[in-house]
Design a protein around this motif. Sequence first.
Motif, PDB file in Angstrom:
ATOM      1  N   GLY A 120       3.290   8.778   9.998  1.00 54.04           N
ATOM      2  CA  GLY A 120       1.955   8.626   9.432  1.00 54.04           C
ATOM      3  C   GLY A 120       1.956   8.780   7.926  1.00 54.04           C
ATOM      4  N   ASP A 121       0.778   8.603   7.345  1.00 57.84           N
ATOM      5  CA  ASP A 121       0.602   8.805   5.911  1.00 57.84           C
ATOM      6  C   ASP A 121       0.732  10.283   5.582  1.00 57.84           C
ATOM      7  OD1 ASP A 121      -0.104   6.165   6.136  1.00 57.84           O
ATOM      8  OD2 ASP A 121      -1.908   6.324   4.903  1.00 57.84           O
ATOM      9  N   ALA A 123      11.920   1.480   1.593  1.00 60.58           N
ATOM     10  CA  ALA A 123      10.655   2.222   1.586  1.00 60.58           C
ATOM     11  C   ALA A 123      10.140   2.473   0.170  1.00 60.58           C
ATOM     12  CB  ALA A 123      10.811   3.558   2.322  1.00 60.58           C
ATOM     13  N   ASN A 124      10.857   1.992  -0.823  1.00 61.46           N
ATOM     14  CA  ASN A 124      10.423   2.208  -2.207  1.00 61.46           C
ATOM     15  C   ASN A 124       9.010   1.686  -2.485  1.00 61.46           C
ATOM     16  OD1 ASN A 124      12.748   3.542  -3.118  1.00 61.46           O
ATOM     17  ND2 ASN A 124      13.788   1.626  -3.613  1.00 61.46           N
ATOM     18  N   PRO A 125       8.661   0.454  -2.019  1.00 60.97           N
ATOM     19  CA  PRO A 125       7.333  -0.067  -2.374  1.00 60.97           C
ATOM     20  C   PRO A 125       6.164   0.743  -1.806  1.00 60.97           C
ATOM     21  CG  PRO A 125       8.800  -1.839  -1.697  1.00 60.97           C
ATOM     22  CD  PRO A 125       9.490  -0.567  -1.348  1.00 60.97           C
ATOM     23  N   ILE A 126       6.381   1.477  -0.726  1.00 63.32           N
ATOM     24  CA  ILE A 126       5.272   2.190  -0.081  1.00 63.32           C
ATOM     25  C   ILE A 126       5.249   3.676  -0.423  1.00 63.32           C
ATOM     26  CG2 ILE A 126       5.294   0.570   1.860  1.00 63.32           C
ATOM     27  CD1 ILE A 126       6.573   2.952   3.514  1.00 63.32           C
ATOM     28  N   SER A 127       6.074   4.107  -1.371  1.00 63.54           N
ATOM     29  CA  SER A 127       6.207   5.545  -1.581  1.00 63.54           C
ATOM     30  C   SER A 127       6.188   5.949  -3.041  1.00 63.54           C
ATOM     31  CB  SER A 127       7.512   6.050  -0.939  1.00 63.54           C
ATOM     32  OG  SER A 127       8.643   5.465  -1.578  1.00 63.54           O
ATOM     33  N   ILE A 128       5.836   7.218  -3.258  1.00 61.81           N
ATOM     34  CA  ILE A 128       5.990   7.914  -4.533  1.00 61.81           C
ATOM     35  C   ILE A 128       7.034   8.994  -4.295  1.00 61.81           C
ATOM     36  CG2 ILE A 128       4.849   9.412  -6.218  1.00 61.81           C
ATOM     37  CD1 ILE A 128       2.249   7.909  -5.567  1.00 61.81           C
ATOM     38  N   ASN A 129       7.947   9.179  -5.233  1.00 62.90           N
ATOM     39  CA  ASN A 129       9.109  10.030  -4.990  1.00 62.90           C
ATOM     40  C   ASN A 129       9.291  11.083  -6.083  1.00 62.90           C
ATOM     41  OD1 ASN A 129      10.728   8.737  -2.562  1.00 62.90           O
ATOM     42  ND2 ASN A 129       9.851   7.067  -3.783  1.00 62.90           N
ATOM     43  N   ARG A 184       0.851  -1.194   0.000  1.00 67.36           N
ATOM     44  CA  ARG A 184       0.000   0.000   0.000  1.00 67.36           C
ATOM     45  C   ARG A 184       0.881   1.237   0.000  1.00 67.36           C
ATOM     46  NH1 ARG A 184      -2.273   3.855   3.375  1.00 67.36           N
ATOM     47  NH2 ARG A 184      -1.084   3.119   5.169  1.00 67.36           N
ATOM     48  N   ILE A 185       0.593   2.185  -0.881  1.00 61.99           N
ATOM     49  CA  ILE A 185       1.358   3.423  -0.928  1.00 61.99           C
ATOM     50  C   ILE A 185       0.867   4.349   0.177  1.00 61.99           C
ATOM     51  CG2 ILE A 185       2.028   5.388  -2.343  1.00 61.99           C
ATOM     52  CD1 ILE A 185       1.372   3.680  -4.803  1.00 61.99           C
ATOM     53  N   SER A 186       1.769   4.730   1.071  1.00 58.54           N
ATOM     54  CA  SER A 186       1.381   5.541   2.228  1.00 58.54           C
ATOM     55  C   SER A 186       1.990   6.931   2.236  1.00 58.54           C
ATOM     56  CB  SER A 186       1.772   4.822   3.521  1.00 58.54           C
ATOM     57  OG  SER A 186       3.181   4.602   3.567  1.00 58.54           O
ATOM     58  N   ASN A 187       3.039   7.141   1.463  1.00 58.51           N
ATOM     59  CA  ASN A 187       3.750   8.424   1.544  1.00 58.51           C
ATOM     60  C   ASN A 187       4.237   8.897   0.172  1.00 58.51           C
ATOM     61  OD1 ASN A 187       4.590   6.987   4.386  1.00 58.51           O
ATOM     62  ND2 ASN A 187       4.279   9.188   4.612  1.00 58.51           N
ATOM     63  N   ILE A 188       4.376  10.213   0.089  1.00 56.48           N
ATOM     64  CA  ILE A 188       5.055  10.851  -1.033  1.00 56.48           C
ATOM     65  C   ILE A 188       6.269  11.567  -0.459  1.00 56.48           C
ATOM     66  CG2 ILE A 188       4.897  12.611  -2.837  1.00 56.48           C
ATOM     67  CD1 ILE A 188       1.863  11.997  -2.904  1.00 56.48           C
ATOM     68  N   PHE A 189       7.449  11.267  -0.990  1.00 60.79           N
ATOM     69  CA  PHE A 189       8.676  11.854  -0.467  1.00 60.79           C
ATOM     70  C   PHE A 189       9.310  12.780  -1.505  1.00 60.79           C
ATOM     71  CE2 PHE A 189       8.800   7.639   1.920  1.00 60.79           C
ATOM     72  CZ  PHE A 189       8.282   8.186   3.082  1.00 60.79           C
ATOM     73  N   ALA A 229      -3.832  13.670   2.492  1.00 62.00           N
ATOM     74  CA  ALA A 229      -3.369  14.910   1.846  1.00 62.00           C
ATOM     75  C   ALA A 229      -2.909  15.892   2.912  1.00 62.00           C
ATOM     76  CB  ALA A 229      -4.480  15.513   0.997  1.00 62.00           C
ATOM     77  N   THR A 230      -1.777  15.574   3.521  1.00 59.72           N
ATOM     78  CA  THR A 230      -1.215  16.415   4.566  1.00 59.72           C
ATOM     79  C   THR A 230       0.303  16.415   4.444  1.00 59.72           C
ATOM     80  OG1 THR A 230      -1.164  16.802   6.962  1.00 59.72           O
ATOM     81  CG2 THR A 230      -1.063  14.516   6.237  1.00 59.72           C
ATOM     82  N   ILE A 231       0.914  17.502   4.859  1.00 62.13           N
ATOM     83  CA  ILE A 231       2.365  17.620   4.815  1.00 62.13           C
ATOM     84  C   ILE A 231       2.937  17.338   6.204  1.00 62.13           C
ATOM     85  CG2 ILE A 231       4.267  19.272   4.628  1.00 62.13           C
ATOM     86  CD1 ILE A 231       2.807  20.500   2.241  1.00 62.13           C
ATOM     87  N   ILE A 232       3.898  16.439   6.267  1.00 61.22           N
ATOM     88  CA  ILE A 232       4.560  16.075   7.525  1.00 61.22           C
ATOM     89  C   ILE A 232       5.952  16.690   7.506  1.00 61.22           C
ATOM     90  CG2 ILE A 232       5.246  14.187   9.034  1.00 61.22           C
ATOM     91  CD1 ILE A 232       3.329  12.392   7.414  1.00 61.22           C
ATOM     92  N   ALA A 233       6.120  17.784   8.212  1.00 62.32           N
ATOM     93  CA  ALA A 233       7.411  18.480   8.264  1.00 62.32           C
ATOM     94  C   ALA A 233       8.015  18.335   9.655  1.00 62.32           C
ATOM     95  CB  ALA A 233       7.227  19.952   7.912  1.00 62.32           C
ATOM     96  N   ASP A 234       9.287  18.644   9.764  1.00 63.02           N
ATOM     97  CA  ASP A 234       9.992  18.601  11.044  1.00 63.02           C
ATOM     98  C   ASP A 234       9.402  19.652  12.001  1.00 63.02           C
ATOM     99  OD1 ASP A 234      11.841  17.826  12.872  1.00 63.02           O
ATOM    100  OD2 ASP A 234      13.555  18.816  11.927  1.00 63.02           O
ATOM    101  N   PRO A 235       9.029  19.317  13.268  1.00 61.37           N
ATOM    102  CA  PRO A 235       9.197  18.022  13.942  1.00 61.37           C
ATOM    103  C   PRO A 235       8.205  16.984  13.413  1.00 61.37           C
ATOM    104  CG  PRO A 235       8.013  19.536  15.358  1.00 61.37           C
ATOM    105  CD  PRO A 235       8.440  20.331  14.164  1.00 61.37           C
TER     106      PRO A 235
END
Length: 350
Positions: A135-136, A79-85, A23-28, A125-131
Amino acid sequence: MGAPAYREIIRFGPSYSNRWGARISNIFWHTQEGDSTAEELARFCNNPNNGASYHNLIRDGIVVAIVDTDFASWSVLSANPISINYCFAGSYASWSREQWMHRAHDIRIAVWLSLEDCRKYGIAATIIADPYRRGDGIADHNYVTRVLGIGSHTDVGPHFPWDFAKQVLAEYLHGDPAPPGVPNAIDEMAKHAPWLGAKLGSEQSCPDGRGKFAEFEHGYVYWTPQTGARPIPTHLFETYAELGWEAGPLGYPVAFHTVLLEGDVQAFEGGVLYRKYGQPGFYVTGMIGDRWARMGYEESSFGWPTSNELHRPDGSVEQHFEHGRIIWSPDGVTGLITLDGPDRIVPDRL
């Protein structure tokens, strides 16, 4: 709010892997740590010996797609299988905020494309930034290192303007909704493709009820909610019409056309249409298209396509090229180069 202006080029290459049902969970997002154009970086990534690839490369309003998002790129190890880059070509993790803001439009494009992929694959559809929190959503390579514990990369760097990216995402998520049918999307696209010339008449609905199109002096623009507005030059449209327009095997256009040295190329839902100047046009698709791409497209020893796929009585499928043919059968795909004597089998580039 409509899509930002950008030019998309499809250059799918061999540097990808199967997702094996993940399952694709993240975009990096990534930096290049170099100063290439998007197309130069695409050539590097499309050499599988270099061991690196991304789905989309972005620079100066140009997006080069080199891996279909249904497959895994070679970007973040396990992490390649779960991500779009995505990679910002010509960028560095050491950049200041000011340097990044010189690429504000590219960031806007990355947000738009990420949101489209979030909707397609059910990613938050959310951005996860530092800190960071686990999650997805949309994050960067540093997230992969610090949260997932994979690798040691720190890009996109500490000064990336995540606040600006979040603002853009909010605009696309909560801005004024586009009216049903987006009647001006075609006109907006035409503004960014002046080669189309004057518009001839008004938009018309396609018979399938899914899309719209309009005729211009030097081509057509087709629009659907899924693909957006994409122009088709007359040189390619002539073949598109012969194949049955959007009701034919190609479906709707999904990318802008690319002008090559000897002709034009454009990607559609059902394949990629090639037409050499002064010659009929043909499209490549499926496993035969994949094999031809791995060999180097029109620059390979096969040259340009000279037929569409031909279904043979034994159940195999054959397509002819300038200097040979590629055959699919249940046993695999075989490439043959025509010589004075017997055809020579061409080894695959895996």
